[in-house]
Design a protein around this motif. Structure first.
Motif, PDB file in Angstrom:
ATOM      1  N   ASP A 171      25.246  -5.942 -12.233  1.00 45.58           N
ATOM      2  CA  ASP A 171      25.005  -5.716 -10.855  1.00 45.58           C
ATOM      3  C   ASP A 171      25.917  -6.815  -9.542  1.00 45.58           C
ATOM      4  O   ASP A 171      25.794  -6.790  -8.311  1.00 45.58           O
ATOM      5  CB  ASP A 171      23.791  -5.346 -10.801  1.00 45.58           C
ATOM      6  CG  ASP A 171      23.465  -3.956 -10.965  1.00 45.58           C
ATOM      7  OD1 ASP A 171      24.576  -2.968 -11.544  1.00 45.58           O
ATOM      8  OD2 ASP A 171      22.294  -4.540 -11.021  1.00 45.58           O
ATOM      9  N   ILE A 172      24.944  -7.542  -9.771  1.00 42.85           N
ATOM     10  CA  ILE A 172      26.074  -9.502  -9.478  1.00 42.85           C
ATOM     11  C   ILE A 172      27.383  -9.075  -8.977  1.00 42.85           C
ATOM     12  O   ILE A 172      27.856 -10.135  -7.887  1.00 42.85           O
ATOM     13  CB  ILE A 172      25.141 -10.270  -9.269  1.00 42.85           C
ATOM     14  CG1 ILE A 172      23.654 -10.311  -9.990  1.00 42.85           C
ATOM     15  CG2 ILE A 172      25.317 -12.087  -9.001  1.00 42.85           C
ATOM     16  CD1 ILE A 172      22.844 -11.808 -10.734  1.00 42.85           C
ATOM     17  N   LYS A 173      28.346  -8.904 -10.340  1.00 43.13           N
ATOM     18  CA  LYS A 173      29.867  -9.135 -10.335  1.00 43.13           C
ATOM     19  C   LYS A 173      29.949  -8.261  -8.959  1.00 43.13           C
ATOM     20  O   LYS A 173      30.951  -8.412  -8.214  1.00 43.13           O
ATOM     21  CB  LYS A 173      30.119  -8.541 -11.280  1.00 43.13           C
ATOM     22  CG  LYS A 173      30.352  -9.998 -12.211  1.00 43.13           C
ATOM     23  CD  LYS A 173      31.536  -9.262 -13.623  1.00 43.13           C
ATOM     24  CE  LYS A 173      31.345 -10.644 -14.970  1.00 43.13           C
ATOM     25  NZ  LYS A 173      32.380 -10.207 -15.731  1.00 43.13           N
ATOM     26  N   GLU A 174      29.370  -7.150  -8.618  1.00 40.97           N
ATOM     27  CA  GLU A 174      30.109  -5.959  -8.195  1.00 40.97           C
ATOM     28  C   GLU A 174      29.618  -6.061  -6.900  1.00 40.97           C
ATOM     29  O   GLU A 174      30.610  -6.067  -5.771  1.00 40.97           O
ATOM     30  CB  GLU A 174      29.103  -4.518  -8.546  1.00 40.97           C
ATOM     31  CG  GLU A 174      29.335  -4.426  -9.863  1.00 40.97           C
ATOM     32  CD  GLU A 174      29.440  -3.051  -9.950  1.00 40.97           C
ATOM     33  OE1 GLU A 174      28.024  -1.979  -9.626  1.00 40.97           O
ATOM     34  OE2 GLU A 174      29.776  -2.228 -11.516  1.00 40.97           O
ATOM     35  N   ASN A 175      28.930  -6.564  -6.497  1.00 47.25           N
ATOM     36  CA  ASN A 175      28.709  -6.641  -5.342  1.00 47.25           C
ATOM     37  C   ASN A 175      29.210  -8.644  -4.588  1.00 47.25           C
ATOM     38  O   ASN A 175      28.267  -9.444  -3.758  1.00 47.25           O
ATOM     39  CB  ASN A 175      26.605  -7.448  -5.454  1.00 47.25           C
ATOM     40  CG  ASN A 175      26.101  -5.346  -5.231  1.00 47.25           C
ATOM     41  OD1 ASN A 175      26.694  -4.553  -3.663  1.00 47.25           O
ATOM     42  ND2 ASN A 175      25.708  -5.198  -5.835  1.00 47.25           N
ATOM     43  N   LYS A 233      29.794 -12.652   2.216  1.00 52.70           N
ATOM     44  CA  LYS A 233      29.334 -12.231   3.539  1.00 52.70           C
ATOM     45  C   LYS A 233      29.075 -12.433   4.230  1.00 52.70           C
ATOM     46  O   LYS A 233      28.481 -12.673   5.458  1.00 52.70           O
ATOM     47  CB  LYS A 233      30.065 -10.167   3.504  1.00 52.70           C
ATOM     48  CG  LYS A 233      30.117 -10.145   5.215  1.00 52.70           C
ATOM     49  CD  LYS A 233      30.710  -8.659   5.267  1.00 52.70           C
ATOM     50  CE  LYS A 233      30.605  -8.084   6.420  1.00 52.70           C
ATOM     51  NZ  LYS A 233      30.819  -6.844   6.041  1.00 52.70           N
ATOM     52  N   GLN A 234      27.354 -12.023   3.782  1.00 48.61           N
ATOM     53  CA  GLN A 234      25.882 -12.537   4.011  1.00 48.61           C
ATOM     54  C   GLN A 234      26.169 -14.101   4.247  1.00 48.61           C
ATOM     55  O   GLN A 234      25.489 -14.045   5.323  1.00 48.61           O
ATOM     56  CB  GLN A 234      24.523 -12.251   2.729  1.00 48.61           C
ATOM     57  CG  GLN A 234      24.738 -10.219   2.879  1.00 48.61           C
ATOM     58  CD  GLN A 234      23.779  -9.803   2.202  1.00 48.61           C
ATOM     59  OE1 GLN A 234      23.559 -10.532   1.641  1.00 48.61           O
ATOM     60  NE2 GLN A 234      23.601  -8.848   1.837  1.00 48.61           N
ATOM     61  N   LEU A 294      29.629  -9.055  -1.131  1.00 47.62           N
ATOM     62  CA  LEU A 294      28.719  -8.704  -0.387  1.00 47.62           C
ATOM     63  C   LEU A 294      27.881  -9.688   0.067  1.00 47.62           C
ATOM     64  O   LEU A 294      27.336 -10.527   0.964  1.00 47.62           O
ATOM     65  CB  LEU A 294      27.836  -7.601  -0.449  1.00 47.62           C
ATOM     66  CG  LEU A 294      26.694  -7.014   0.479  1.00 47.62           C
ATOM     67  CD1 LEU A 294      26.805  -7.181   1.650  1.00 47.62           C
ATOM     68  CD2 LEU A 294      25.504  -6.327  -0.210  1.00 47.62           C
ATOM     69  N   TYR A 295      27.856 -10.837  -1.469  1.00 44.03           N
ATOM     70  CA  TYR A 295      26.791 -11.733  -0.479  1.00 44.03           C
ATOM     71  C   TYR A 295      27.117 -13.306  -0.213  1.00 44.03           C
ATOM     72  O   TYR A 295      27.321 -13.902   0.892  1.00 44.03           O
ATOM     73  CB  TYR A 295      26.190 -12.306  -2.632  1.00 44.03           C
ATOM     74  CG  TYR A 295      25.531 -11.212  -3.007  1.00 44.03           C
ATOM     75  CD1 TYR A 295      24.376 -10.168  -2.928  1.00 44.03           C
ATOM     76  CD2 TYR A 295      26.198 -11.333  -4.471  1.00 44.03           C
ATOM     77  CE1 TYR A 295      23.889  -9.722  -3.548  1.00 44.03           C
ATOM     78  CE2 TYR A 295      25.465 -10.484  -5.577  1.00 44.03           C
ATOM     79  CZ  TYR A 295      24.012  -9.399  -4.959  1.00 44.03           C
ATOM     80  OH  TYR A 295      23.436  -8.619  -5.103  1.00 44.03           O
TER      81      TYR A 295
END
Length: 283
Positions: free
Chosen positions: A268-272, A278-279, A275-276
């Motif tokens: 789950d962390i890999k896939e996001n 960008k945040q 996003l992290y």
């Protein structure tokens, strides 16, 4: 590094103390950086501990070797313990108790500067020290016989087998110094004002027992070099070479553990990850 590993009975007087490797300092600089990186991986992996045991006659270079070999380690991943004369508290327990207390935890290196082998080296040369251990079956020097030492070696082998079976990788290094080189190093201590503090008249008394200590080292190494807890006899007349060889043994052995690797991120962390990132960039 198999040439330095003890895999069969040795005669200590026939083993080499004099070896000089060209550019040993340069090679060590590279190796200790690699060891530091490997330790970080082991810290993240968190399944193995490493116990490095260093023994040798006085002036063999134990302190400086530890300083130079482990210089690039993260301080949180390595601890050094020097075992001197047991305290009253330590004498109130069995002789291995103080060593159990400071064994490295998983993911870390522990270095024993003088080790549990002092209990079959110094005490064997000076058996009167055993009387201070308050062992019920030992009330006089005559009780400290061959059977006593056989049992103590068995206990040490069991101690090492136990911790090895529970994830501790054990290295035991004997820094093999010649009697002539020890004399030269003691003289240098006396001749250098900034080294005088290291000298004790007791060093000369112990030096007279050189042959006794060599015999005890030979017996201890032959009885306790096991596949899970091997001894390495390191030529120590040249300090730079000795440091490099110890680092090389450590590194070449540890990279053979192919299961030691940094843990992977959860899926789950890999896939996001994007996003992290960008945040963070937006804050």
């Amino acid at each position: 590094m198999d040439e330095f590993r003890v895999t069969k009975a040795i005669t200590i007087k026939d083993t080499n103390t004099k070896l000089v490797i060209d550019d040993a300092k340069k090679h060590l600089k590279t190796l200790r950086k690699q060891l530091g990186d490997l330790q970080n991986t082991m810290y993240a992996h968190d399944k193995y501990a490493v116990l490095v045991c260093i023994q040798g006659m006085d002036t063999a270079g134990k302190d400086s070797l530890i300083r130079e070999v482990f210089k690039d380690f993260n301080v949180r991943g390595v601890s050094v313990h020097s075992f001197k004369v047991p305290t009253e508290l330590e004498l109130g327990h069995d002789y291995l108790w103080r060593h159990y207390l400071v064994l490295p935890e998983r993911g870390k290196f522990g270095i024993f500067n003088r080790t549990h082998y002092e209990n079959v080296l110094v005490t064997r040369v000076h058996p009167e020290y055993i009387l201070g251990e308050k062992i019920p079956s030992v009330n006089r020097l005559e009780d400290i016989n061959d059977g006593f030492w056989d049992k103590r070696f068995e206990q040490i082998n069991n101690f090492e087998k136990h911790i090895a079976e529970n994830g501790t990788i054990i290295f035991k290094f004997f820094l093999h110094l010649s009697e002539e080189e020890q004399k030269n190093r003691l003289l240098r201590r006396l001749n250098k004002p900034n080294k005088n503090w290291k000298f004790s008249p007791g060093d000369l008394k112990e030096r007279k027992l050189w042959d006794d200590y060599q015999a005890c080292y030979q017996d201890a190494i032959n009885r306790t070099s096991k596949p899970h807890a091997p001894w390495f006899i390191i030529p120590a007349d040249d300090k730079s070479t000795a440091r490099y060889l110890v680092a090389k043994v450590l590194y070449e052995t540890l990279i053979g553990y192919t299961d030691i690797k940094e843990p992977e991120l959860d899926q789950d962390i890999k896939e996001n990850l994007a996003l992290y990132k960008k945040q963070l960039e937006q804050n």
